[in-house]
Design a protein around this motif. Structure first.
Motif, PDB file in Angstrom:
ATOM      1  N   THR A  12      34.898  10.145 -13.013  1.00 17.68           N
ATOM      2  CA  THR A  12      34.586   9.737 -14.382  1.00 17.68           C
ATOM      3  C   THR A  12      35.283  10.694 -15.351  1.00 17.68           C
ATOM      4  O   THR A  12      35.784  11.753 -14.946  1.00 17.68           O
ATOM      5  CB  THR A  12      33.073   9.828 -14.646  1.00 17.68           C
ATOM      6  OG1 THR A  12      32.693  11.213 -14.523  1.00 17.68           O
ATOM      7  CG2 THR A  12      32.283   8.985 -13.638  1.00 17.68           C
ATOM      8  N   ASP A  14      33.821  12.588 -17.413  1.00 16.11           N
ATOM      9  CA  ASP A  14      33.080  13.857 -17.357  1.00 16.11           C
ATOM     10  C   ASP A  14      33.467  14.677 -16.127  1.00 16.11           C
ATOM     11  O   ASP A  14      33.590  15.899 -16.201  1.00 16.11           O
ATOM     12  CB  ASP A  14      31.570  13.595 -17.338  1.00 16.11           C
ATOM     13  CG  ASP A  14      31.080  13.113 -18.692  1.00 16.11           C
ATOM     14  OD1 ASP A  14      31.839  13.237 -19.682  1.00 16.11           O
ATOM     15  OD2 ASP A  14      29.941  12.596 -18.760  1.00 16.11           O
ATOM     16  N   ASP A  15      33.629  13.997 -14.992  1.00 14.41           N
ATOM     17  CA  ASP A  15      34.065  14.710 -13.772  1.00 14.41           C
ATOM     18  C   ASP A  15      35.392  15.422 -14.034  1.00 14.41           C
ATOM     19  O   ASP A  15      35.579  16.585 -13.675  1.00 14.41           O
ATOM     20  CB  ASP A  15      34.303  13.731 -12.607  1.00 14.41           C
ATOM     21  CG  ASP A  15      33.012  13.127 -12.066  1.00 14.41           C
ATOM     22  OD1 ASP A  15      31.952  13.743 -12.234  1.00 14.41           O
ATOM     23  OD2 ASP A  15      33.095  12.028 -11.463  1.00 14.41           O
ATOM     24  N   ALA A  17      36.727  16.310 -16.875  1.00 14.44           N
ATOM     25  CA  ALA A  17      36.568  17.416 -17.825  1.00 14.44           C
ATOM     26  C   ALA A  17      36.019  18.652 -17.110  1.00 14.44           C
ATOM     27  O   ALA A  17      36.509  19.771 -17.308  1.00 14.44           O
ATOM     28  CB  ALA A  17      35.647  16.990 -18.967  1.00 14.44           C
ATOM     29  N   THR A  18      35.019  18.451 -16.266  1.00 16.39           N
ATOM     30  CA  THR A  18      34.443  19.570 -15.510  1.00 16.39           C
ATOM     31  C   THR A  18      35.488  20.194 -14.587  1.00 16.39           C
ATOM     32  O   THR A  18      35.636  21.421 -14.529  1.00 16.39           O
ATOM     33  CB  THR A  18      33.253  19.057 -14.641  1.00 16.39           C
ATOM     34  OG1 THR A  18      32.347  18.379 -15.499  1.00 16.39           O
ATOM     35  CG2 THR A  18      32.555  20.182 -13.925  1.00 16.39           C
ATOM     36  N   THR A  21      38.023  22.204 -16.622  1.00 11.30           N
ATOM     37  CA  THR A  21      37.489  23.475 -17.145  1.00 11.30           C
ATOM     38  C   THR A  21      37.516  24.535 -16.049  1.00 11.30           C
ATOM     39  O   THR A  21      37.983  25.663 -16.255  1.00 11.30           O
ATOM     40  CB  THR A  21      36.039  23.277 -17.653  1.00 11.30           C
ATOM     41  OG1 THR A  21      36.072  22.257 -18.645  1.00 11.30           O
ATOM     42  CG2 THR A  21      35.473  24.555 -18.238  1.00 11.30           C
TER      43      THR A  21
END
Ligand code: NCD
Length: 311
Positions: A12, A14-15, A17-18, A21
């Protein structure tokens, strides 16, 4: 994140983005004199490679080692697979030793998915036939994001042997997730069958005309002509391929000096990419390799760190 990383479609926004980072933090570690982190101490990662590899295998190995995991490499050639052992028997044998992750490259599309259904360990697909190579797409997107700031609305152009390219398949999926505008370019013989439907589902454009597409590119990704997967003639001569679809010196001039150029490697210099383009200041080829270690550290960390496996 899911337990396994089999397809870029598993990820996803979000995945990603994590993962990015953490990858950025890991990237800093790469520049330290002492590169070891204790995060995966006591974990065991097997690299199971049934196809040739320079970058992917060694970067997974380095990634595991810098996170203090025990990493072991098994190659198809040199293992009992060449004595006729089935994939299932090889994998079950390895799994019985108690490993936490299997990083796998295999010539059959779907092999990593199949293995994930046989064993408890996390499975990372490091290339299954012509199907997918999700960590390559992640490191490509990571490299381009660092250069362009964001991929949202950016026009990314993929050029080359799309029929045989798992890098293409994983990239269009991930780039769509990240909101990029994507055009893929190939000669008709190297445009995969069924691409019309798939491109509508995923949301990317197709073209046979590189010179028409190139002036609007924000980034260009050249893909290797995969001769080892070709049984017949897909183009008349190498020269004709280069004239129609190579990133030549003339096309480099059209591109201008600010548009980044990617290639997952290994490159066929003089065929799909001219030396001037491969070695140009805007070439990100070696940045991709360096990002590959950081991104794979991040993937291993998120799949393996923490209580009871995937975080
Ligand atoms: C790619 C692969 O093996 O799928 N290479 C890589 O992982 N760096 C692309 C290719 O072989 O052309």
């Amino acid at each position: 994140m899911k337990k396994h990383l089999l397809s870029a479609a598993d990820l996803t926004v979000d995945d990603v983005a994590t993962l990015f980072t953490t990858a950025a933090e890991m990237h800093d570690v790469q520049h330290r004199e002492v590169k070891k982190l204790p995060a995966l101490r006591g974990r065991t990662v097997i690299n199971l490679f049934f196809e040739d590899s320079t970058r992917t295998r060694s970067s997974f190995e380095i990634a595991g080692k810098w996170l203090s995991a025990d990493t072991i490499n098994i190659a198809g050639k040199g293992s009992s697979a060449s004595k006729g052992e089935s994939l299932r028997d090889t994998v079950m044998t390895i799994a019985s030793m108690g490993v936490d992750a299997v990083v796998m490259r295999h010539g059959a599309s779907g092999a990593a998915l199949q293995v994930s259904q046989w064993i408890d360990a996390a499975v990372i697909n490091a290339g299954d036939g012509t199907h997918e190579h999700p960590t390559q797409a992640l490191l490509d997107a990571y490299t381009l994001t660092r250069r362009l700031g964001t991929l949202e609305g950016r026009h990314v152009v993929l050029v080359g042997d799309l029929t045989h390219s798992r890098v293409f398949r994983s990239n269009v999926l991930l780039l769509a997730t990240l909101g990029a505008r994507v055009t893929v370019v190939a000669p008709p013989t190297l445009m995969p069958a069924g691409v019309e439907t798939w491109s509508k589902d995923v949301g990317f454009a197709t073209s046979y005309d590189l010179d028409e597409v190139l002036p609007t590119a924000d980034a260009v990704m050249m893909l290797r002509v995969q001769r080892e997967r070709m049984s017949g003639g897909y183009f008349p001569t190498s020269r004709e391929y280069t004239v129609g679809y190579g990133l030549t010196r003339d096309r480099l001039a059209v591109l201008g000096p600010d548009v980044p150029i990617c290639h997952p490697g290994p490159m066929n210099r003089g065929l799909e990419i001219a030396a001037d383009a491969a070695d140009a200041a805007q070439s990100l080829v070696l940045d991709q390799v360096s990002a590959g270690v950081a991104v794979r550290m991040s993937v291993l960390y998120h799949l393996l760190a923490g209580e009871g496996g995937h975080a």
